[in-house]
Design an enzyme around this catalytic site. Structure first.
Site, PDB file in Angstrom:
ATOM      1  N   GLU A  37      26.852  28.475  34.702  1.00 25.61           N
ATOM      2  CA  GLU A  37      27.822  29.394  34.457  1.00 25.61           C
ATOM      3  C   GLU A  37      28.771  30.265  35.334  1.00 25.61           C
ATOM      4  O   GLU A  37      28.666  31.105  36.000  1.00 25.61           O
ATOM      5  CB  GLU A  37      26.797  30.671  34.018  1.00 25.61           C
ATOM      6  CG  GLU A  37      25.853  30.041  32.752  1.00 25.61           C
ATOM      7  CD  GLU A  37      24.728  31.147  32.439  1.00 25.61           C
ATOM      8  OE1 GLU A  37      24.452  32.240  33.278  1.00 25.61           O
ATOM      9  OE2 GLU A  37      23.976  30.926  31.517  1.00 25.61           O
ATOM     10  N   ARG A  59      34.640  47.250  43.702  1.00 23.72           N
ATOM     11  CA  ARG A  59      33.526  46.456  44.274  1.00 23.72           C
ATOM     12  C   ARG A  59      33.558  46.872  45.714  1.00 23.72           C
ATOM     13  O   ARG A  59      32.438  46.729  46.498  1.00 23.72           O
ATOM     14  CB  ARG A  59      34.176  45.041  44.318  1.00 23.72           C
ATOM     15  CG  ARG A  59      34.121  44.392  42.937  1.00 23.72           C
ATOM     16  CD  ARG A  59      34.358  42.702  42.909  1.00 23.72           C
ATOM     17  NE  ARG A  59      33.119  42.320  43.571  1.00 23.72           N
ATOM     18  CZ  ARG A  59      33.280  41.805  44.950  1.00 23.72           C
ATOM     19  NH1 ARG A  59      34.249  41.783  45.567  1.00 23.72           N
ATOM     20  NH2 ARG A  59      32.064  41.188  45.429  1.00 23.72           N
ATOM     21  N   CYS A  87      40.595  60.912  44.421  1.00 19.58           N
ATOM     22  CA  CYS A  87      39.951  62.131  45.004  1.00 19.58           C
ATOM     23  C   CYS A  87      38.580  61.819  45.495  1.00 19.58           C
ATOM     24  O   CYS A  87      37.548  62.454  44.903  1.00 19.58           O
ATOM     25  CB  CYS A  87      40.081  63.437  44.340  1.00 19.58           C
ATOM     26  SG  CYS A  87      39.552  64.907  45.178  1.00 19.58           S
ATOM     27  N   TYR A 103      35.823  40.790  38.293  1.00 20.67           N
ATOM     28  CA  TYR A 103      34.963  41.876  38.387  1.00 20.67           C
ATOM     29  C   TYR A 103      35.862  43.152  38.673  1.00 20.67           C
ATOM     30  O   TYR A 103      35.415  44.164  39.140  1.00 20.67           O
ATOM     31  CB  TYR A 103      33.729  41.932  39.376  1.00 20.67           C
ATOM     32  CG  TYR A 103      33.045  41.044  38.778  1.00 20.67           C
ATOM     33  CD1 TYR A 103      32.145  41.095  37.523  1.00 20.67           C
ATOM     34  CD2 TYR A 103      32.790  39.542  39.564  1.00 20.67           C
ATOM     35  CE1 TYR A 103      31.182  40.225  37.185  1.00 20.67           C
ATOM     36  CE2 TYR A 103      31.899  38.833  39.078  1.00 20.67           C
ATOM     37  CZ  TYR A 103      31.118  39.087  37.893  1.00 20.67           C
ATOM     38  OH  TYR A 103      30.350  37.927  37.417  1.00 20.67           O
TER      39      TYR A 103
END
Length: 478
Positions: A325, A369, A400, A430
């Site tokens: 996968e 990430r 912020c 991602y």
């Protein structure tokens, strides 16, 4: 993982640079391993994709924007089918399921279908993308550790090829939904094999103390197998294992395969049930920086096939069909994010060194990430060539949050200024998938570049830019 921040400030003449980051001989040079195949720099130092300057892309589509090389994406997908699959051809064969959680939209689902891969979905929403483009149901597998009855119903009604089950509650839930539909659900059981991949704690998924799967240790997986076999509405197709993400060697897969194959053989011998396949998941690493050296699909396939064949011979069984996968390994390197610089400031650090803080018009809302995993990225000046000296820089966003960092450490020219374009590679996986509307900042578009029949590059939007109106449309004004 990156060195502790305090350890990054060493006096080697380059100030705040971490030890793993080499000082560049030419700050304008690209490291090809980090970029899509169609990316280069022209004689003026302008980044191009398929020959299209990013200055033109920025003018036409705006910034920030995810720029996706369709030809590169398709080529990586084909490499997994062809090169990874070649060593398995003499045995039970290999199926490749693209992990849609990395990045999925209707166009990507079409590409995956056209390249002959299966599609791994993890929610009703991802399944809806597949349904919208008529993705062949038999080549869809559905994951998720807490699938709702509605999601299970939708999957079975569409006729997905298999549902990967993750708990005893889910065994009953899937069986009950199948019974109401008068169907037999093809299922696999996700097992945890006690292998902790060399990766971040939050993305290592096969050690015991985590939410996924049935533990092989202590007999939990065997009890789950018995529970599945006791329900006639369920057809147990095999076992599934996933040991983590951003994995750069096959040692963990060797341990996982040994334990999965041993359990596969035990089910056949003791319970008389022949499962036709095993799924060893994904998690194959990509190069985000010069520190990363991933294996090719051919190298991964050859090593993994050798491991599986050896373990099956040890158990005295035929080699079953194998599934993998890949998601990040296909989508990740195929895209970069294009930003415009808004402000630049110099920060003086202990010991007399300096760091440039370069603020761009995106940030943690389009790439979570770095904040989430401490992930490392590279970056390059994309709109011109510079003869200025390299300066250790930190690319930060407009949000912020002090943790709103896109690129923790990289060398950029010391003359980077407002209005410059920066490109961050390796953002195909991602980034859009984990994006948010933090601070009510609309999410960027995805712009895909492909070559037509005449070899001319074309850029087009495949996911449009979000607007403030889109955000406000969700508010209910009482």
């Amino acid at each position: 993982m990156r060195p502790h921040e305090a350890g990054a400030l060493h006096s080697d003449g380059y100030g705040a640079a971490p030890q793993w980051l080499p000082h560049p001989a030419d700050v304008n040079t690209l490291l090809p391993a980090l970029w899509p195949a169609g990316v280069a720099k022209d004689s003026d130092g302008v980044l191009t994709i398929g020959g299209i300057p990013v200055t033109q892309i920025a003018q036409e589509f705006g910034t920030p924007a995810y720029i996706l090389d369709e030809d590169d994406f398709r080529g990586r997908a084909r490499a997994f089918v062809r090169d990874f699959g070649a060593p398995f051809a003499a045995y039970g064969g290999l199926s490749v399921y693209y992990a849609g959680k990395a990045f999925l939209c209707t166009q990507v689902a079409r590409w995956v279908d056209e390249e002959g891969l299966g599609l791994d979905v993890c929610s009703g929403g991802e399944l809806a993308v597949a349904q919208r483009v008529g993705f062949p149901a038999a080549r869809i597998e559905m994951h998720g550790n807490n699938k709702s009855e509605a999601e299970i119903h939708a999957a079975l009604e569409y006729g997905v090829g298999r549902i990967v089950m993750d708990s005893f509650d889910e065994i009953s839930r899937v069986a009950d939904v199948a019974a109401r539909l008068g169907a037999v659900a093809p299922v696999m059981l996700r097992v945890t094999v006690g292998v902790e991949a060399h990766t971040h704690e939050f993305i290592a998924t096969a050690h015991e103390d985590q939410k996924f799967g049935f533990s092989i240790a202590g007999g939990q997986a065997e009890a789950a197998i018995a529970a599945v076999l006791a329900r006639p509405e369920l057809d147990l197709r095999g076992l599934h294992s996933h040991i983590g993400s951003q994995i750069f060697d096959t040692a963990g897969f060797e341990v996982a395969a040994r334990r999965v194959v041993a359990l596969h053989a035990l089910v056949a011998r003791q319970l008389g049930h022949q499962m036709p396949e095993i799924d060893l998941g994904g998690g194959f690493g990509i190069a985000y920086t010069s520190e990363n050296t991933p294996l090719t699909p051919a190298e991964l396939g050859e090593r993994l096939a050798r491991i599986v064949v050896a373990e099956c011979q040890r158990e005295g069984i035929d080699v079953p069909a194998v599934s993998i996968e890949p998601g990040r390994a296909i989508a990740g390197p195929a895209a970069f994010t294009l930003y415009e610089v808004g402000t630049v400031k110099q920060v003086h650090l202990d010991g007399g060194s300096q760091r440039a803080y370069v603020s761009v018009d995106g940030g943690m809302s389009d790439n979570a990430r770095t904040a989430l995993y401490g992930a490392d990225y590279s970056v390059t000046l994309a709109n011109r060539r510079s003869d200025a000296a390299p300066m250790i820089s930190r690319v930060v966003g407009k949000h912020c949050e002090s943790g709103d960092i896109v690129v923790m450490d990289e060398y950029l020219p010391a003359d980077v200024r407002p209005g410059d374009l920066l490109a961050v590679p390796g953002t195909g996986a991602y980034c859009r998938a984990l994006s948010s509307q933090y601070n009510h900042v609309p999410r960027p578009p995805v712009v895909a570049v492909r070559s037509d029949a005449a070899g001319e590059a074309q850029a087009r939007v495949i996911v449009r830019r979000e607007t403030v109106d889109d955000i406000l449309a969700l508010d209910v004004d009482a």
